[in-house]
Scaffold this motif. Sequence first.
Motif, PDB file in Angstrom:
ATOM      1  N   UNK A   4       0.766  -1.085   0.018  1.00 30.16           N
ATOM      2  CA  UNK A   4      -0.002   0.177   0.037  1.00 30.16           C
ATOM      3  C   UNK A   4       0.733   1.269   0.008  1.00 30.16           C
ATOM      4  N   UNK A   5       0.700   2.069  -0.956  1.00 31.60           N
ATOM      5  CA  UNK A   5       1.782   3.096  -1.231  1.00 31.60           C
ATOM      6  C   UNK A   5       1.128   4.608  -0.786  1.00 31.60           C
ATOM      7  N   UNK A   6      -0.206   4.663  -0.409  1.00 38.79           N
ATOM      8  CA  UNK A   6      -0.924   5.645  -0.212  1.00 38.79           C
ATOM      9  C   UNK A   6      -1.252   5.756   1.168  1.00 38.79           C
ATOM     10  N   UNK A   7      -0.706   6.674   2.019  1.00 43.22           N
ATOM     11  CA  UNK A   7      -1.060   6.738   3.565  1.00 43.22           C
ATOM     12  C   UNK A   7      -0.998   8.115   4.087  1.00 43.22           C
ATOM     13  N   UNK A  16      -5.679  11.001  10.880  1.00 45.14           N
ATOM     14  CA  UNK A  16      -5.675  10.256  12.439  1.00 45.14           C
ATOM     15  C   UNK A  16      -4.588   9.632  12.402  1.00 45.14           C
ATOM     16  N   UNK A  17      -3.925   9.364  13.559  1.00 42.87           N
ATOM     17  CA  UNK A  17      -2.975   8.557  13.838  1.00 42.87           C
ATOM     18  C   UNK A  17      -1.452   8.928  13.703  1.00 42.87           C
ATOM     19  N   UNK A  18      -0.405   8.089  14.102  1.00 36.66           N
ATOM     20  CA  UNK A  18       0.863   8.699  13.881  1.00 36.66           C
ATOM     21  C   UNK A  18       1.614   7.538  12.756  1.00 36.66           C
ATOM     22  N   UNK A  19       2.677   7.951  12.016  1.00 34.03           N
ATOM     23  CA  UNK A  19       3.298   7.066  11.167  1.00 34.03           C
ATOM     24  C   UNK A  19       3.348   5.495  11.818  1.00 34.03           C
ATOM     25  N   UNK A  20       3.930   5.685  13.139  1.00 36.43           N
ATOM     26  CA  UNK A  20       4.173   4.083  13.746  1.00 36.43           C
ATOM     27  C   UNK A  20       2.936   3.302  13.592  1.00 36.43           C
ATOM     28  N   UNK A  21       1.706   3.976  13.880  1.00 37.30           N
ATOM     29  CA  UNK A  21       0.319   3.159  13.795  1.00 37.30           C
ATOM     30  C   UNK A  21      -0.022   2.738  12.419  1.00 37.30           C
ATOM     31  N   UNK A  22       0.495   3.527  11.331  1.00 38.79           N
ATOM     32  CA  UNK A  22       0.073   2.867  10.118  1.00 38.79           C
ATOM     33  C   UNK A  22       1.070   1.700   9.567  1.00 38.79           C
ATOM     34  N   UNK A  23       2.298   1.855  10.138  1.00 39.51           N
ATOM     35  CA  UNK A  23       3.162   0.414   9.974  1.00 39.51           C
ATOM     36  C   UNK A  23       2.757  -0.712  10.732  1.00 39.51           C
ATOM     37  N   UNK A 234      -5.599   4.583  10.315  1.00 40.23           N
ATOM     38  CA  UNK A 234      -4.703   3.273  10.212  1.00 40.23           C
ATOM     39  C   UNK A 234      -5.549   2.021  10.050  1.00 40.23           C
ATOM     40  N   UNK A 235      -6.965   1.904  10.502  1.00 35.82           N
ATOM     41  CA  UNK A 235      -7.590   0.944  10.064  1.00 35.82           C
ATOM     42  C   UNK A 235      -8.057   0.641   8.581  1.00 35.82           C
ATOM     43  N   UNK A 236      -7.584   1.512   7.620  1.00 32.63           N
ATOM     44  CA  UNK A 236      -7.989   1.434   6.249  1.00 32.63           C
ATOM     45  C   UNK A 236      -6.672   1.124   5.663  1.00 32.63           C
ATOM     46  N   UNK A 237      -5.668   0.725   6.119  1.00 32.81           N
ATOM     47  CA  UNK A 237      -4.434   0.262   5.383  1.00 32.81           C
ATOM     48  C   UNK A 237      -4.635  -0.964   4.788  1.00 32.81           C
ATOM     49  N   UNK A 238      -4.474  -0.909   3.493  1.00 28.23           N
ATOM     50  CA  UNK A 238      -4.547  -1.989   2.568  1.00 28.23           C
ATOM     51  C   UNK A 238      -6.041  -2.493   2.295  1.00 28.23           C
TER      52      UNK A 238
END
Length: 269
Positions: A4-7, A16-23, A234-238
């Motif tokens: 997933x390249x777009x966050x 919402x959220x910090x980068x670590x949460x997306x990772x 973060x919940x929408x990643x992927x």
Amino acid sequence: MKFDLHTHHFRCGHADGNIREYVEAAIGAGLKVIGISDHTPYFGSPEEQPFPFIAMGKAEIANYVNEVLQLKQEYEGKIDVLLGIESDFFPEHAESYRQALSLYPFDYIIGSVHQVSGVSIFNKNRWKGFTPKQKIAEKEEYFSLIRQSAQSGMFQILGHIDAMKGNYPSFSDILTEDALEETLKVIAECGVAIEINTSGKTKMSGGWYPSNEILERAHYHGVEVTFGSDAHKPSRVGEDFEEVAAVLKDIGFTEWVYYKQKRKVTVPL
């Protein structure tokens, strides 16, 4: 392989959220590659942060880059964290953006058109009072800007290329077939990928950007594709990765791509 390249994250002022949460969300979703791609600062103004709820301040970009690079190192062996960014495309400010972004080691840059005639493409009121002829002119200008962004050489990926339909679903019914065909030809000639962006489901139009019909035309012209959730939480990643892959296979695509150190990596579907 899932990627997933777009966050986005809190720095842009509307996620919402910090980068670590997306990772961490990406690891939880079974991704092997996660691209962090928050909005660039607005380089078309001397102000530090003229649009605090749209883009980060100029002084913050170095902190953003450093944080992503630190997380890339920390998570090595668990997930490949890529340093990306989403840049607006304004022809009149293109060189300012090019120079500012050249200072950092981005794996890729997503080029997105978010304004036409000085108005946000997502503004629900922008179409009020327009004649059919004016609507056609606006749509043609939108695609013209996308073509110019492809030709600029600044981007590896073009973001959500029919997102103007997001809060105006009738956009898709405005007849400008020649503009779309020309745009897809130019994108293919320039070797720039387009993303299948699943955030369209969060707008009035629903669905993905671009539509399946546009993806069919893109395949015909030889346009390469990639995946981006455009997650602002973060919940929408992927989100919808497998569904998108299935649709692409049905259309006839056999592979998609992502970028690392601005070099294309091909992934079989």
